[in-house]
Write a protein that holds these residues in place. Sequence first.
Motif, PDB file in Angstrom:
ATOM      1  N   UNK A  21     -33.902  14.515 -39.392  1.00 22.56           N
ATOM      2  CA  UNK A  21     -33.898  14.589 -37.936  1.00 22.56           C
ATOM      3  C   UNK A  21     -32.485  14.673 -37.365  1.00 22.56           C
ATOM      4  N   UNK A  22     -31.495  14.487 -38.217  1.00 25.71           N
ATOM      5  CA  UNK A  22     -30.115  14.470 -37.736  1.00 25.71           C
ATOM      6  C   UNK A  22     -29.364  15.749 -38.116  1.00 25.71           C
ATOM      7  N   UNK A  50     -31.637  22.452 -37.402  1.00 25.08           N
ATOM      8  CA  UNK A  50     -33.091  22.347 -37.240  1.00 25.08           C
ATOM      9  C   UNK A  50     -33.687  23.569 -36.567  1.00 25.08           C
ATOM     10  N   UNK A  58     -34.513   6.305 -31.221  1.00 26.66           N
ATOM     11  CA  UNK A  58     -34.136   7.632 -30.778  1.00 26.66           C
ATOM     12  C   UNK A  58     -33.675   8.482 -31.954  1.00 26.66           C
ATOM     13  N   UNK A  59     -34.110   9.748 -31.937  1.00 28.97           N
ATOM     14  CA  UNK A  59     -33.666  10.700 -32.937  1.00 28.97           C
ATOM     15  C   UNK A  59     -33.062  11.892 -32.204  1.00 28.97           C
ATOM     16  N   UNK A  60     -32.062  12.537 -32.772  1.00 29.05           N
ATOM     17  CA  UNK A  60     -31.391  13.624 -32.045  1.00 29.05           C
ATOM     18  C   UNK A  60     -32.028  14.997 -32.271  1.00 29.05           C
ATOM     19  N   UNK A  61     -33.215  15.042 -32.893  1.00 25.97           N
ATOM     20  CA  UNK A  61     -33.741  16.321 -33.382  1.00 25.97           C
ATOM     21  C   UNK A  61     -33.918  17.382 -32.293  1.00 25.97           C
ATOM     22  N   UNK A 102     -37.154  11.931 -29.085  1.00 22.29           N
ATOM     23  CA  UNK A 102     -36.558  13.016 -29.869  1.00 22.29           C
ATOM     24  C   UNK A 102     -35.365  13.620 -29.133  1.00 22.29           C
TER      25      UNK A 102
END
Lengths: 194, 336
Positions: A85-86, A90, B35-38, B66
Amino acid sequence: MTDAISASDAGQSVQRVVLNSGDIDRALTRIAFEIIEANKGTQDLVLLGIPRRGFPLAQRLAQKIAAAQPGFDAKASLGQLDVTMFRDDLARQPTRSPLPTQLPKSGLDGKVVVLVDDVLYSGRTIRAALDALVDLGRPRVVRLAVLVDRGHRELPIRADHVGKNLPTASSEKVRVHLSEIDGTVDEVVIEAGA
Amino acid sequence: MKHLLSTQDLSRKDALDILDTAEEMAQVGQREVKKLPALRGRTVVNLFFEDSTRTRISFEAAAKRLSADVINFSAKGSSVSKGESLKDTAQTLAAIGADAVVIRHWASGAPQRLANTDWIDARILNAGDGTHEHPTQALLDAFTMRRHWAKLAGTGSAGTDLSGMRVAIAGDVLHSRVARSNVWLLRTLGATVTLVAPPTLLPVGVDAWPCEVSYDLDATLEQGVDAMMMLRVQKERMNASFFPSAREYSRRWGFDDARLEALDRHGLKDTIIMHPGPMNRGLEISSAAADSARSTILDQVSNGVSVRMAALYLLLTGGRDDETSTSHAATEGIPA
């Protein structure tokens, strides 16, 4: 460590084995001792493997450290850190499914975290891992151990412990096979690019 | 997968992908930094033409966890009340630069319309359209059931399906998009579904659905169920006499205290009671049942955030080659 580079296929050598299972085992043994030395023991030590192949490597390192330092609890100091997710790609790469993140019960605050991965290449995975770590706690020190450093860094990141420095062309592919995941013999292979 | 419009055309692999990703998303909800930065820099619009509490809040929480930017839009207090069409609203959102539109609409098929036309080139997520489908609700129900089912089997839930699970869905099937979405999805995941309702609240053609139909809740319970889902009696859609009185409905099709005891009597100690909310306590479900240890109603709400995070993540990430392989290319639009 031996420097044996053997051509695998008889005909066109599109694949070269650069590390066999003995080489990998010796490299991991050396890294395990380097980690103990750099840390002056095993106090506050946590090993975090980056899926997929970083985790079995972290597992093996933890076992080797425990064998050398009986006070070290391999299970309680081992974890897995998923960085999916980082990632910064993506939107470009095909969708990746996230894998589990498992942390030692004692958490990461104040610990010496050693990130473990199989191949260090652009450095972007490690960048993502550093971001992921920030959300999970505040380690005292973060170090990086990799089995293979193949160069071609795109970010100012370097490894503290390296199994083997492998000069490669960016068109080549470095593949790490580990018995835990691939069900084959441990080896590191270079495939020629198209 | 480009859009999430219905569970009917959702393959088993895609469904399991969403559920497995949701398992990982659920972990984030347990952390200190939730929290995720996706999806940083992506814009998600919640386009709600109908009232909603939990679906909207849940989608908003999911998008924010997200790191997406969220714009909430409800038809009340917007230009829709001045007569703006869906097309103009959609084109406005496209001009603002929405990457995903979460749409709830009173008209069945509105999300499909947005997906098939060239009004807007964004990922469309159906958050309930008329009496058609509510796919994320079905996915969160399946997620809740799968966790329960895996726990009983003593395994982790990732990668497993609902093979062998008996699910009964009771109540207003006629107006329920939740029931429809669940029937298709649970069937895909290997569960057997029984719909229990008065004949007046079953749609025409229900015999062609991949499920059993029963008019008798007690008989269904006696045969054994692993998950009992009660549907809300939708007062806002009760425009005819579907049943004589609320009291009669409650006695014949409501999950009351007597039926809660009947579960123990039939030896169904592991049966869970589900409700998509909002509940009419005392009508389709008694307070004792809703607050019992069997109830998963609040789990369903928290699982909803994880499932919607998974859906947003899977739709909004992924390369361009992924897009060419899906059928709903926005360019082959129907002229408005």
